[in-house]
Design a protein around this motif. Structure first.
Motif, PDB file in Angstrom:
ATOM      1  N   VAL A 161      49.263  17.326   7.037  1.00 16.81           N
ATOM      2  CA  VAL A 161      50.016  16.420   7.899  1.00 16.81           C
ATOM      3  C   VAL A 161      50.506  17.239   9.089  1.00 16.81           C
ATOM      4  O   VAL A 161      51.169  18.267   8.904  1.00 16.81           O
ATOM      5  CB  VAL A 161      51.213  15.811   7.138  1.00 16.81           C
ATOM      6  N   SER A 162      50.167  16.812  10.305  1.00 15.12           N
ATOM      7  CA  SER A 162      50.431  17.622  11.492  1.00 15.12           C
ATOM      8  C   SER A 162      51.304  16.886  12.497  1.00 15.12           C
ATOM      9  O   SER A 162      51.181  15.668  12.673  1.00 15.12           O
ATOM     10  CB  SER A 162      49.109  18.028  12.161  1.00 15.12           C
ATOM     11  N   HIS A 163      52.190  17.645  13.149  1.00 14.15           N
ATOM     12  CA  HIS A 163      53.081  17.106  14.182  1.00 14.15           C
ATOM     13  C   HIS A 163      52.892  17.932  15.455  1.00 14.15           C
ATOM     14  O   HIS A 163      53.024  19.155  15.435  1.00 14.15           O
ATOM     15  CB  HIS A 163      54.539  17.191  13.723  1.00 14.15           C
ATOM     16  N   LEU A 164      52.584  17.263  16.554  1.00 16.27           N
ATOM     17  CA  LEU A 164      52.358  17.950  17.825  1.00 16.27           C
ATOM     18  C   LEU A 164      53.649  18.559  18.344  1.00 16.27           C
ATOM     19  O   LEU A 164      54.673  17.891  18.445  1.00 16.27           O
ATOM     20  CB  LEU A 164      51.801  16.966  18.857  1.00 16.27           C
ATOM     21  N   ALA A 276      50.568  21.225   4.157  1.00 17.62           N
ATOM     22  CA  ALA A 276      49.728  20.534   3.188  1.00 17.62           C
ATOM     23  C   ALA A 276      50.435  19.242   2.793  1.00 17.62           C
ATOM     24  O   ALA A 276      51.672  19.202   2.694  1.00 17.62           O
ATOM     25  CB  ALA A 276      49.485  21.418   1.970  1.00 17.62           C
ATOM     26  N   ALA A 277      49.672  18.184   2.595  1.00 10.34           N
ATOM     27  CA  ALA A 277      50.261  16.859   2.359  1.00 10.34           C
ATOM     28  C   ALA A 277      51.270  16.867   1.217  1.00 10.34           C
ATOM     29  O   ALA A 277      52.254  16.123   1.247  1.00 10.34           O
ATOM     30  CB  ALA A 277      49.154  15.850   2.086  1.00 10.34           C
ATOM     31  N   ARG A 278      51.051  17.748   0.238  1.00 12.56           N
ATOM     32  CA  ARG A 278      51.966  17.756  -0.917  1.00 12.56           C
ATOM     33  C   ARG A 278      53.362  18.240  -0.555  1.00 12.56           C
ATOM     34  O   ARG A 278      54.314  18.038  -1.319  1.00 12.56           O
ATOM     35  CB  ARG A 278      51.394  18.618  -2.040  1.00 12.56           C
ATOM     36  N   PHE A 285      61.342  21.262   4.369  1.00 11.45           N
ATOM     37  CA  PHE A 285      60.408  20.970   5.459  1.00 11.45           C
ATOM     38  C   PHE A 285      60.914  19.810   6.300  1.00 11.45           C
ATOM     39  O   PHE A 285      60.823  19.841   7.535  1.00 11.45           O
ATOM     40  CB  PHE A 285      59.024  20.648   4.899  1.00 11.45           C
ATOM     41  N   LYS A 286      61.441  18.781   5.669  1.00 12.70           N
ATOM     42  CA  LYS A 286      61.932  17.624   6.418  1.00 12.70           C
ATOM     43  C   LYS A 286      63.089  18.019   7.326  1.00 12.70           C
ATOM     44  O   LYS A 286      63.161  17.574   8.479  1.00 12.70           O
ATOM     45  CB  LYS A 286      62.352  16.518   5.446  1.00 12.70           C
TER      46      LYS A 286
END
Length: 297
Positions: A161-164, A276-278, A285-286
């Motif tokens: 999952v990626s955030h620019l 990683a999606a998990r 992380f959030k």
């Protein structure tokens, strides 16, 4: 075959793995807070269930059989994954638990670290352990099992999952000393200088020559560097001219160590915060991603 035979109890497996690692029932017993006889009985029970000898016994000495060595190799990795998964799961209850972040070395030192005091001012109990890594643009998993990664690429990594964060823009830089005889350098004059390169961007100068309609045959390819920071230092020392992301060289431009000649131009790559999606719902992380993505680009 009976499925139970293929899934021995965890207590038997842990006892065997410890005994195999130490080649000693006594040392395994000390590690597991059991008696030597208890460990020996558990290993014997495992051998009985598998119907194969895992150790050769000569008096008080034990040695793995070929089957035992194979079993230990596979089992150690499996138990390691179980322990890691357990730690990660436990960490979900810790809202202010630590985050392991892999980041490109020069990006980390030039862009991220100067901002981290702002994060700690808002989240004093959250720790971010920063690991400098050379991260392949097409494979962020090359850094190992990190809970967060900052890397450059296109952001379309399967399973991530990626955030620019930022669009990458490149500029051409040189040392003022290298321009002493020709301060008004033109595009054509570029071909008179060594062109320094970063190994992760092997086609950087070739693409730049295409963009500016320059003859590739006149390109003077110079040395390559693994770290952009080393390339910048080489430019400052007057070794050649560099093509670098503009956000990584602002301090040197402001101090006059290097000067910008041309650019910026879009590189086609961007910087992303990815995981990683998990790990996308991992509390640490959030918290970190919410802060990082709130920064002005």
């Amino acid at each position: 075959m009976n499925p139970r035979r293929l899934t021995p109890s965890m207590s038997l497996l842990v006892a065997f793995e410890a005994a195999a690692r130490h080649c000693s029932f006594t040392k395994a017993a000390d590690e597991l807070a059991l008696t030597q006889s208890a460990v020996s009985r558990q290993v014997q029970a495992l051998e009985s269930q598998l119907e194969i000898s895992l150790f050769k016994r000569e008096g008080r000495k034990i040695e793995l059989t070929a089957a035992g060595a194979l079993y230990q190799h596979e089992l150690s990795a499996a138990l390691g994954r179980i322990r890691s998964a357990t730690l990660q799961t436990i960490a979900f209850k810790e809202e202010d638990g630590p985050l392991n972040l892999a980041v490109l070395p020069t990006f980390g030192s030039k862009w991220l670290l100067p901002k981290m005091h702002e994060f700690y001012a808002l989240h004093p109990r959250n720790l971010v352990h920063i690991h400098s890594r050379i991260i392949h643009a097409d494979n962020p998993s090359s850094v190992g099992d990190m809970q967060a990664i900052i890397c450059a690429g296109k952001g379309d990594w399967p399973g991530y999952v990626s955030h620019l964060l930022l669009q990458e823009k490149l500029i051409v830089i040189a040392s003022p000393k290298a321009l002493a005889d020709n301060p008004g350098l033109s595009l054509d004059d570029i071909t008179q200088h060594l062109l320094l390169n970063v190994v992760s961007r092997p086609n950087g100068w070739s693409d730049w020559f295409d963009l500016n309609n320059l003859d590739h045959q006149k390109m003077r390819t110079g040395p390559s560097f693994e770290l952009t920071a080393h390339l910048i230092q080489a430019v400052a020392a007057g070794i050649g001219i560099g093509l670098v992301p503009d956000i990584l060289v602002q301090d040197e431009i402001e101090s006059g160590t290097v000067v910008k000649l041309f650019g910026p131009t879009q590189s086609g790559r961007n910087y992303y915060l990815t995981c990683a999606a998990r790990y996308q719902h991992f509390p640490a992380f959030k918290t970190f991603s919410a802060w990082l993505l709130s920064l002005p680009s």
